[in-house]
Motif scaffolding. Structure first.
Motif, mmCIF file in Angstrom:
data_model
loop_
_atom_site.group_PDB
_atom_site.id
_atom_site.type_symbol
_atom_site.label_atom_id
_atom_site.label_comp_id
_atom_site.label_asym_id
_atom_site.label_seq_id
_atom_site.Cartn_x
_atom_site.Cartn_y
_atom_site.Cartn_z
ATOM 1 N N GLU A 29 0.834 -1.192 0.000
ATOM 2 C CA GLU A 29 0.000 0.000 0.000
ATOM 3 C C GLU A 29 0.873 1.248 0.000
ATOM 4 O O GLU A 29 1.828 1.339 0.769
ATOM 5 C CB GLU A 29 -0.902 -0.006 1.226
ATOM 6 N N TYR A 30 0.521 2.197 -0.879
ATOM 7 C CA TYR A 30 1.277 3.441 -0.988
ATOM 8 C C TYR A 30 0.317 4.605 -1.150
ATOM 9 O O TYR A 30 -0.663 4.507 -1.885
ATOM 10 C CB TYR A 30 2.217 3.421 -2.201
ATOM 11 N N GLN A 31 0.623 5.704 -0.478
ATOM 12 C CA GLN A 31 -0.120 6.938 -0.667
ATOM 13 C C GLN A 31 0.718 7.855 -1.545
ATOM 14 O O GLN A 31 1.842 8.197 -1.185
ATOM 15 C CB GLN A 31 -0.428 7.579 0.678
ATOM 16 N N PRO A 39 -4.274 13.300 -4.176
ATOM 17 C CA PRO A 39 -3.858 12.086 -3.471
ATOM 18 C C PRO A 39 -4.469 10.830 -4.098
ATOM 19 O O PRO A 39 -5.645 10.822 -4.472
ATOM 20 C CB PRO A 39 -4.390 12.290 -2.054
ATOM 21 N N LEU A 41 -4.361 6.541 -3.410
ATOM 22 C CA LEU A 41 -3.916 5.374 -2.665
ATOM 23 C C LEU A 41 -3.795 4.225 -3.655
ATOM 24 O O LEU A 41 -4.742 3.949 -4.407
ATOM 25 C CB LEU A 41 -4.932 5.024 -1.576
ATOM 26 N N ARG A 43 -3.031 0.207 -3.727
ATOM 27 C CA ARG A 43 -2.993 -0.906 -2.773
ATOM 28 C C ARG A 43 -3.248 -2.217 -3.506
ATOM 29 O O ARG A 43 -4.076 -2.279 -4.418
ATOM 30 C CB ARG A 43 -4.087 -0.673 -1.740
ATOM 31 N N SER A 55 -8.933 7.668 -5.053
ATOM 32 C CA SER A 55 -8.614 9.091 -5.020
ATOM 33 C C SER A 55 -9.768 9.861 -4.387
ATOM 34 O O SER A 55 -10.929 9.457 -4.501
ATOM 35 C CB SER A 55 -8.370 9.613 -6.436
ATOM 36 N N ASN A 56 -9.444 10.953 -3.737
ATOM 37 C CA ASN A 56 -10.470 11.838 -3.192
ATOM 38 C C ASN A 56 -11.113 12.612 -4.329
ATOM 39 O O ASN A 56 -10.478 12.898 -5.335
ATOM 40 C CB ASN A 56 -9.865 12.845 -2.215
ATOM 41 N N TYR A 101 -12.718 5.345 -7.352
ATOM 42 C CA TYR A 101 -11.810 4.203 -7.316
ATOM 43 C C TYR A 101 -11.892 3.404 -8.607
ATOM 44 O O TYR A 101 -12.871 3.490 -9.352
ATOM 45 C CB TYR A 101 -12.153 3.285 -6.136
#
Length: 131
Positions: A29-31, A39, A41, A43, A55-56, A101
């Motif tokens: 997992e990486y941010q 941002p 994520l 994973r 993503s947001n 996502y």
């Protein structure tokens, strides 16, 4: 993580993105921060054998008048993956924040595809709030 394929996939993905990754510290997992402001994520889900990109969706700049339209659009996008029509979207119940996502099956993935899908996800999240 002991999955050689995923370790290599993530290493190659970071290499394509121009990010140095410590080969002794590869995880599942990486941010990430795309273009210094988006941002994402990344994973790996070993149970479902998929790479998940999340993503947001920033709705803070949407006017109060247009927020219901944007909210409705985002909630309708929740079923996009079932119809193969783009990323899915949802809303975190606790924070009230929206996210989008996409999932990438292990059997059909490489570093180029991860990078392409990450770009698509960020672009989709930007367009989702345009009224």
């Amino acid at each position: 993580m002991n999955d050689i394929f995923i370790n290599r996939l993530f290493s190659e993905t970071f290499e394509k993105m121009g990010i140095q990754l410590d080969p002794d510290n590869i995880g599942s997992e990486y941010q990430l921060l795309i273009d210094d402001q988006y941002p994402v994520l990344m994973r790996y889900d070993p149970i479902n054998e998929r790479v998940l990109l999340v993503s947001n969706v920033d709705t803070s700049q949407v006017s109060d008048k247009l927020l219901p339209v944007v909210t409705n659009r985002l909630l309708q996008a929740g079923l996009n993956p079932l119809m193969a029509s783009g990323p899915g979207a949802g809303r975190d119940e606790k924070s009230g924040l929206f996210f989008c996502y996409t999932t990438l099956p292990r059997h059909d993935i490489n570093a180029d595809k991860v990078c392409q899908e990450m770009i698509k996800l960020v672009e989709w999240s930007k367009q989702a709030v345009v009224a």
